[in-house]
Design a protein around this motif. Structure first.
Motif, PDB file in Angstrom:
ATOM      1  N   LEU A  35       0.976  -1.161   0.061  1.00 40.21           N
ATOM      2  CA  LEU A  35      -0.052   0.135  -0.049  1.00 40.21           C
ATOM      3  C   LEU A  35       1.063   1.369   0.038  1.00 40.21           C
ATOM      4  N   VAL A  36       1.997   1.379   0.764  1.00 42.17           N
ATOM      5  CA  VAL A  36       2.922   2.430   0.855  1.00 42.17           C
ATOM      6  C   VAL A  36       3.418   2.512  -0.735  1.00 42.17           C
ATOM      7  N   GLN A  37       3.874   1.507  -1.071  1.00 42.02           N
ATOM      8  CA  GLN A  37       4.580   1.334  -2.374  1.00 42.02           C
ATOM      9  C   GLN A  37       3.760   2.097  -3.482  1.00 42.02           C
ATOM     10  N   LEU A  38       2.134   1.789  -3.580  1.00 43.70           N
ATOM     11  CA  LEU A  38       1.192   2.217  -4.323  1.00 43.70           C
ATOM     12  C   LEU A  38       0.997   3.621  -3.994  1.00 43.70           C
ATOM     13  N   PHE A  39       1.087   4.271  -2.825  1.00 44.45           N
ATOM     14  CA  PHE A  39       0.822   5.681  -2.531  1.00 44.45           C
ATOM     15  C   PHE A  39       2.101   6.490  -2.854  1.00 44.45           C
ATOM     16  N   PHE A  40       3.176   5.932  -2.943  1.00 38.27           N
ATOM     17  CA  PHE A  40       4.273   6.588  -3.400  1.00 38.27           C
ATOM     18  C   PHE A  40       4.385   6.755  -4.871  1.00 38.27           C
ATOM     19  N   ILE A  41       3.766   5.858  -5.462  1.00 41.51           N
ATOM     20  CA  ILE A  41       3.911   5.965  -6.827  1.00 41.51           C
ATOM     21  C   ILE A  41       2.802   6.858  -7.420  1.00 41.51           C
ATOM     22  N   PHE A  42       1.626   6.614  -6.680  1.00 42.64           N
ATOM     23  CA  PHE A  42       0.151   7.380  -7.226  1.00 42.64           C
ATOM     24  C   PHE A  42       0.444   9.063  -6.767  1.00 42.64           C
ATOM     25  N   LEU A  81      -2.653   3.077 -14.561  1.00 46.70           N
ATOM     26  CA  LEU A  81      -1.216   2.910 -14.869  1.00 46.70           C
ATOM     27  C   LEU A  81      -0.420   2.881 -13.516  1.00 46.70           C
ATOM     28  N   ALA A  82      -0.809   3.438 -12.632  1.00 42.41           N
ATOM     29  CA  ALA A  82      -0.013   3.559 -11.251  1.00 42.41           C
ATOM     30  C   ALA A  82      -0.342   2.193 -10.610  1.00 42.41           C
ATOM     31  N   ALA A  83      -1.415   1.837 -10.725  1.00 44.17           N
ATOM     32  CA  ALA A  83      -1.719   0.202 -10.000  1.00 44.17           C
ATOM     33  C   ALA A  83      -1.102  -0.788 -10.719  1.00 44.17           C
ATOM     34  N   MET A  84      -0.786  -0.649 -12.198  1.00 44.86           N
ATOM     35  CA  MET A  84       0.110  -1.789 -12.887  1.00 44.86           C
ATOM     36  C   MET A  84       1.457  -1.531 -12.505  1.00 44.86           C
ATOM     37  N   LEU A  85       1.781  -0.274 -12.530  1.00 47.82           N
ATOM     38  CA  LEU A  85       3.178  -0.386 -12.175  1.00 47.82           C
ATOM     39  C   LEU A  85       3.676  -0.706 -10.743  1.00 47.82           C
ATOM     40  N   ALA A  86       2.905  -0.173  -9.659  1.00 51.31           N
ATOM     41  CA  ALA A  86       3.259  -0.689  -8.520  1.00 51.31           C
ATOM     42  C   ALA A  86       2.966  -2.337  -8.392  1.00 51.31           C
ATOM     43  N   MET A  87       2.082  -3.041  -8.707  1.00 48.24           N
ATOM     44  CA  MET A  87       1.909  -4.455  -8.944  1.00 48.24           C
ATOM     45  C   MET A  87       2.866  -5.074  -9.579  1.00 48.24           C
ATOM     46  N   THR A  88       3.295  -4.693 -10.527  1.00 50.59           N
ATOM     47  CA  THR A  88       4.471  -5.171 -11.425  1.00 50.59           C
ATOM     48  C   THR A  88       5.666  -5.031 -10.703  1.00 50.59           C
ATOM     49  N   LEU A  89       6.068  -3.955 -10.061  1.00 48.85           N
ATOM     50  CA  LEU A  89       7.367  -3.809  -9.372  1.00 48.85           C
ATOM     51  C   LEU A  89       7.254  -4.604  -8.030  1.00 48.85           C
TER      52      LEU A  89
END
Length: 222
Positions: free
Chosen positions: A70-77, A91-99
């Motif tokens: 969740l923190v990674q997702l918030f950092f990206i978005f 796109l932010a969700a896809m990037l966070a999930m992929t990483l």
């Protein structure tokens, strides 16, 4: 005071649930392809790359595996726009999930690569194969076959974790469930139905991956 179950709202909610499920499937499809590709590159680089690359991959794996998704997702978005990088929620969700997935599957793929006997690589090189050909045609297929059950499980786990991206308003299954229960005030029934949908998606995804793995890697994949 007893609670009376009411699923009368469900007929009018099937469209929203189907759209949410479709978005969840899209997210995991992109994540699976991109994450697996990155994990193969990362695992190979961590074993055969220059020292700086090995250390960089090691730091990436440790950071992603030891911080909340969740923190990674918030950092990206929410964080990246502060430096001028703005991404659409999906796109932010896809990037966070992929990483996030790649950080785990790098270790899984790496274990598979280590399981392939070194003698096979040496024999192929002695026969005139280029290192890239040896990796792609000989080492990688055997490695994937060894780690396929673990890789499949990680993909399914990532699909279930996709529920988190509802926090940035991605209209996937959990987001639609939240909206439905807010309109109907039937939280028990709503989340029961969505739980069953996730169960069906998980079982279907696992069977699809196993079937695809058997076609691509041969018998013995489970």
């Amino acid at each position: 005071m007893g609670y009376s179950l009411d699923f009368g709202w469900l007929a009018g909610a099937t469209g929203a649930i189907a759209r949410g499920a479709a978005t969840t499937i899209l997210l995991i499809a992109v994540t699976t392809l991109a994450g697996t590709f990155l994990s193969i590159l990362g695992a190979a680089g961590r074993r055969n790359g220059p020292l700086l690359l090995k250390r960089a991959i090691g730091v990436y794996v440790e950071v992603m595996r030891n911080t909340p998704f969740l923190v990674q997702l918030f950092f990206i978005f929410f964080g990246l726009p502060s430096i001028g990088i703005r991404l659409d929620p999906i796109l932010a969700a896809m990037l966070a999930m992929t990483l996030n997935m790649a950080a785990y599957t790098i270790e899984i793929v790496g274990a598979g690569l280590d399981a392939v006997p070194r003698g096979q690589t040496e024999a192929a090189l002695a026969l005139g194969f280029r290192p890239r050909q040896v990796f792609v045609k000989i080492v990688l297929p055997q490695a994937l076959k060894v780690i396929f059950p673990a890789l499949t499980s990680q993909i399914v786990i990532m699909m279930l974790e996709s529920a988190v991206v509802s926090q940035i308003a991605v209209r996937e299954l959990t987001y639609e469930a939240d909206m439905l229960q807010a309109r109907t005030f039937r939280a028990f029934e709503t989340y029961f139905v969505v739980t069953m949908v996730y169960l069906v998606l998980s079982m279907g995804l696992r069977r699809l991956l196993v079937s695809g793995g058997r076609r691509a890697l041969g018998a013995g994949v489970s």
